[in-house]
Design a protein around this motif. Structure first.
Motif, PDB file in Angstrom:
ATOM      1  N   GLU A   1       0.845  -1.201   0.000  1.00 25.99           N
ATOM      2  CA  GLU A   1       0.000   0.000   0.000  1.00 25.99           C
ATOM      3  C   GLU A   1       0.879   1.249   0.000  1.00 25.99           C
ATOM      4  O   GLU A   1       0.536   2.272  -0.566  1.00 25.99           O
ATOM      5  N   LYS A   2       2.000   1.130   0.713  1.00 21.03           N
ATOM      6  CA  LYS A   2       2.905   2.263   0.878  1.00 21.03           C
ATOM      7  C   LYS A   2       4.269   1.710   1.262  1.00 21.03           C
ATOM      8  O   LYS A   2       4.363   0.665   1.915  1.00 21.03           O
ATOM      9  N   VAL A   3       5.330   2.403   0.842  1.00 20.97           N
ATOM     10  CA  VAL A   3       6.670   2.002   1.280  1.00 20.97           C
ATOM     11  C   VAL A   3       7.501   3.272   1.512  1.00 20.97           C
ATOM     12  O   VAL A   3       7.239   4.310   0.888  1.00 20.97           O
ATOM     13  N   VAL A   4       8.465   3.191   2.443  1.00 21.60           N
ATOM     14  CA  VAL A   4       9.244   4.380   2.811  1.00 21.60           C
ATOM     15  C   VAL A   4      10.743   4.111   2.582  1.00 21.60           C
ATOM     16  O   VAL A   4      11.468   3.736   3.515  1.00 21.60           O
ATOM     17  N   PRO A   5      11.206   4.282   1.338  1.00 21.08           N
ATOM     18  CA  PRO A   5      12.634   4.103   1.078  1.00 21.08           C
ATOM     19  C   PRO A   5      13.454   5.253   1.673  1.00 21.08           C
ATOM     20  O   PRO A   5      12.958   6.371   1.804  1.00 21.08           O
ATOM     21  N   ALA A   6      14.700   4.952   2.037  1.00 24.99           N
ATOM     22  CA  ALA A   6      15.575   5.962   2.644  1.00 24.99           C
ATOM     23  C   ALA A   6      16.878   6.061   1.862  1.00 24.99           C
ATOM     24  O   ALA A   6      17.190   5.218   1.022  1.00 24.99           O
ATOM     25  N   ARG A   7      17.632   7.098   2.176  1.00 19.69           N
ATOM     26  CA  ARG A   7      18.937   7.317   1.551  1.00 19.69           C
ATOM     27  C   ARG A   7      19.852   7.991   2.553  1.00 19.69           C
ATOM     28  O   ARG A   7      19.412   8.387   3.643  1.00 19.69           O
TER      29      ARG A   7
ATOM     30  N   VAL B   1      -1.228   5.644   8.442  1.00 18.06           N
ATOM     31  CA  VAL B   1      -0.491   5.477   9.705  1.00 18.06           C
ATOM     32  C   VAL B   1      -1.477   5.419  10.874  1.00 18.06           C
ATOM     33  O   VAL B   1      -1.344   4.583  11.769  1.00 18.06           O
ATOM     34  N   SER B   2      -2.475   6.292  10.856  1.00 16.78           N
ATOM     35  CA  SER B   2      -3.496   6.285  11.917  1.00 16.78           C
ATOM     36  C   SER B   2      -4.240   4.957  11.942  1.00 16.78           C
ATOM     37  O   SER B   2      -4.495   4.389  13.010  1.00 16.78           O
ATOM     38  N   ARG B   3      -4.595   4.466  10.754  1.00 17.96           N
ATOM     39  CA  ARG B   3      -5.326   3.193  10.689  1.00 17.96           C
ATOM     40  C   ARG B   3      -4.482   2.046  11.244  1.00 17.96           C
ATOM     41  O   ARG B   3      -5.003   1.135  11.879  1.00 17.96           O
TER      42      ARG B   3
ATOM     43  N   MET C   1       3.358  -0.192   4.439  1.00 12.17           N
ATOM     44  CA  MET C   1       2.210  -1.051   4.718  1.00 12.17           C
ATOM     45  C   MET C   1       1.992  -1.996   3.542  1.00 12.17           C
ATOM     46  O   MET C   1       2.126  -1.555   2.405  1.00 12.17           O
ATOM     47  N   PRO C   2       1.588  -3.242   3.750  1.00 10.06           N
ATOM     48  CA  PRO C   2       1.650  -3.956   5.021  1.00 10.06           C
ATOM     49  C   PRO C   2       3.095  -4.020   5.520  1.00 10.06           C
ATOM     50  O   PRO C   2       4.026  -4.084   4.715  1.00 10.06           O
TER      51      PRO C   2
ATOM     52  N   GLU D   1       5.641  -6.975   4.386  1.00  9.45           N
ATOM     53  CA  GLU D   1       5.972  -6.910   2.955  1.00  9.45           C
ATOM     54  C   GLU D   1       6.844  -5.681   2.646  1.00  9.45           C
ATOM     55  O   GLU D   1       7.790  -5.756   1.859  1.00  9.45           O
ATOM     56  N   ALA D   2       6.507  -4.537   3.287  1.00  9.36           N
ATOM     57  CA  ALA D   2       7.294  -3.315   3.067  1.00  9.36           C
ATOM     58  C   ALA D   2       8.712  -3.495   3.605  1.00  9.36           C
ATOM     59  O   ALA D   2       9.699  -3.088   2.973  1.00  9.36           O
ATOM     60  N   HIS D   3       8.820  -4.131   4.760  1.00  8.57           N
ATOM     61  CA  HIS D   3      10.126  -4.384   5.373  1.00  8.57           C
ATOM     62  C   HIS D   3      10.974  -5.266   4.454  1.00  8.57           C
ATOM     63  O   HIS D   3      12.163  -4.988   4.220  1.00  8.57           O
ATOM     64  N   ASN D   4      10.365  -6.307   3.911  1.00  8.74           N
ATOM     65  CA  ASN D   4      11.086  -7.205   2.998  1.00  8.74           C
ATOM     66  C   ASN D   4      11.524  -6.474   1.730  1.00  8.74           C
ATOM     67  O   ASN D   4      12.632  -6.692   1.219  1.00  8.74           O
ATOM     68  N   PHE D   5      10.655  -5.602   1.224  1.00 13.05           N
ATOM     69  CA  PHE D   5      10.979  -4.809   0.032  1.00 13.05           C
ATOM     70  C   PHE D   5      12.230  -3.952   0.295  1.00 13.05           C
ATOM     71  O   PHE D   5      13.156  -3.900  -0.530  1.00 13.05           O
ATOM     72  N   LEU D   6      12.256  -3.277   1.455  1.00 16.31           N
ATOM     73  CA  LEU D   6      13.390  -2.411   1.790  1.00 16.31           C
ATOM     74  C   LEU D   6      14.674  -3.218   1.954  1.00 16.31           C
ATOM     75  O   LEU D   6      15.746  -2.809   1.490  1.00 16.31           O
TER      76      LEU D   6
END
Length: 405
Positions: A160-166, A254-256, A319-320, A323-328
């Motif tokens: 649903e959403k992912v937060v990549p960093a640099r 995030v609230s949900r 999110m989820p 899955e997002a953690h694995n993607f990162l």
């Protein structure tokens, strides 16, 4: 010349003295100031070996906790036990006479170090700190490609959403004054958790986090959902701000997620306030606040329970979550270390305040590595997400390169 115990000092001087106490102790220490507070606090554990603890925070002694982004195999966090503790009010004049006895004894046998000597001491003690970034994590093309991969995974309904960093590495200037940097951060960002911690052979970090992960005081538990970012412009940015659907939805996710954590433990009675626009440095975010009475709801250990459920939040991971953690882990290409982990004082003066480690930099050798991420949804623009990370890097970076920025 030895320190004269009756000398009045500027705020920056006192911070430099506290840094001297920490860096000459050969132990672990943390200095911080909570949001909307004038109180600066320090804990110091002068044993050389960093301590690790389980995450049952209600049972911990007073101290300061530091946990990396990725959970460790032992499910433990670093802990700076408050063997020595001191706090002072930034608004009141302070002399060395006001320092606690342990500090006076330690300083009595030391020369007062200059800012340059403290800088040298800091750099010598961070030479062995491991910062496992890669050339990839500094590269704009890699990051924009990462955003594109994220958008693709969302379009394919994998996320649903992912937060990549640099990361962004800058040099620590010759005139770097850590006490001035901390003071400038405190003055510039009154609503942030300003922090510095030093764990020998593990890491030395400085930050100004806008995000509370969990807070407990007496029977009250609090958390927040913070997401959506735009630059603060005009004279009254809180009044003139307009949020896009992408940013509103990002924060609502995030609230949900927080509410879903409450449901998971069958907690039904909570207060939710927001979302409202908040200012963090020169950036605006959307924030909702959640409040629970632990006594009335029968959850005395809600702090530890929610710490386990919330970290890493969808605001720093996605999110989820799994899955997002694995993607990162697959695509990001570097070790986040303590960035997007959590940190803060535990059981000090009857309160625990733990924050997400954002707007942060790792100090090592003669350099500082800045960390920033951006929330990617289906409507993201890779170029704009890069610009957002640049703005976030500036929040700490400008004060390292120019302490009185």
């Amino acid at each position: 010349m030895h320190t004269n115990v009756a000398t009045n000092h500027t705020k920056a001087d006192i911070l430099q003295l506290l840094l001297q106490l920490g860096l000459t102790s050969a132990g672990s220490f943390a200095i911080w100031r909570k949001p909307k507070s004038n109180t600066v606090e320090i804990v110091l554990n002068d044993t050389a070996e960093p301590v690790k603890v389980d995450l049952s925070i209600e049972n911990l002694e007073p101290g300061f906790i530091v946990h990396p982004f990725v959970d460790q195999a032992d499910h433990q966090a670093y802990f700076i036990k408050a063997n020595k503790y001191f706090s002072f009010d930034l608004e009141k004049p302070l002399s060395t006479e006001d320092l606690p006895e342990w500090a006076k004894i330690q300083l009595k046998n030391q020369e007062r170090l200059s800012p340059n000597e403290i800088r040298e001491l800091l750099i010598n003690q961070t030479l062995v700190s491991k910062v496992q970034t890669s050339k990839l994590s500094e590269n704009k093309d890699h990051f924009t490609q990462l955003v594109k991969e994220g958008i693709k995974a969302i379009q394919e309904n994998k996320l649903e959403k992912v937060v990549p960093a640099r990361t962004k590495t800058i040099s620590i200037p010759p005139n770097f004054n850590l006490g001035c940097t901390l003071l400038s951060l405190m003055e510039a960002y009154p609503n942030a958790f300003i922090n510095f911690f030093h764990l020998p052979h593990v890491g030395t970090w400085v930050g100004a986090s806008p995000e509370t992960l969990i807070e407990t005081k007496g029977d009250i538990f609090c958390t927040m959902s913070l997401a959506g970012t735009q630059k603060a412009t005009r004279d009254n940015p809180l009044k003139s701000v307009a949020w896009t659907q992408k940013e509103i939805e990002e924060q609502a996710l995030v609230s949900r997620y927080i509410v879903s954590c409450f449901k998971k433990i069958r907690l039904r009675e909570y207060e939710e306030h927001g979302p409202k626009t908040v200012l963090a440095g020169n950036l605006l975010h959307l924030r909702s606040d959640f409040r629970i009475n632990m006594q009335e709801t029968g959850f005395p250990e809600l702090g530890s329970i929610m710490l386990g459920l919330l970290h890493p939040t969808s605001a720093v991971c996605g999110m989820p979550r799994s899955e997002a953690h694995n993607f990162l882990q697959e695509f990001e290409g570097f070790d986040r270390s303590f960035y997007a982990g959590f940190l803060g004082p535990v059981n000090i003066q009857g309160e625990t305040s733990i924050y997400v480690n954002l707007r942060t930099a790792s100090l090592h050798d003669n350099e500082a590595t800045l960390y920033a991420g951006a929330g990617v949804t289906e409507d993201s623009d890779p170029e704009k997400e890069w610009e957002e990370t640049e703005l976030k890097c500036q929040i700490i970076g400008k004060f390292i390169q120019n302490p009185s920025a």
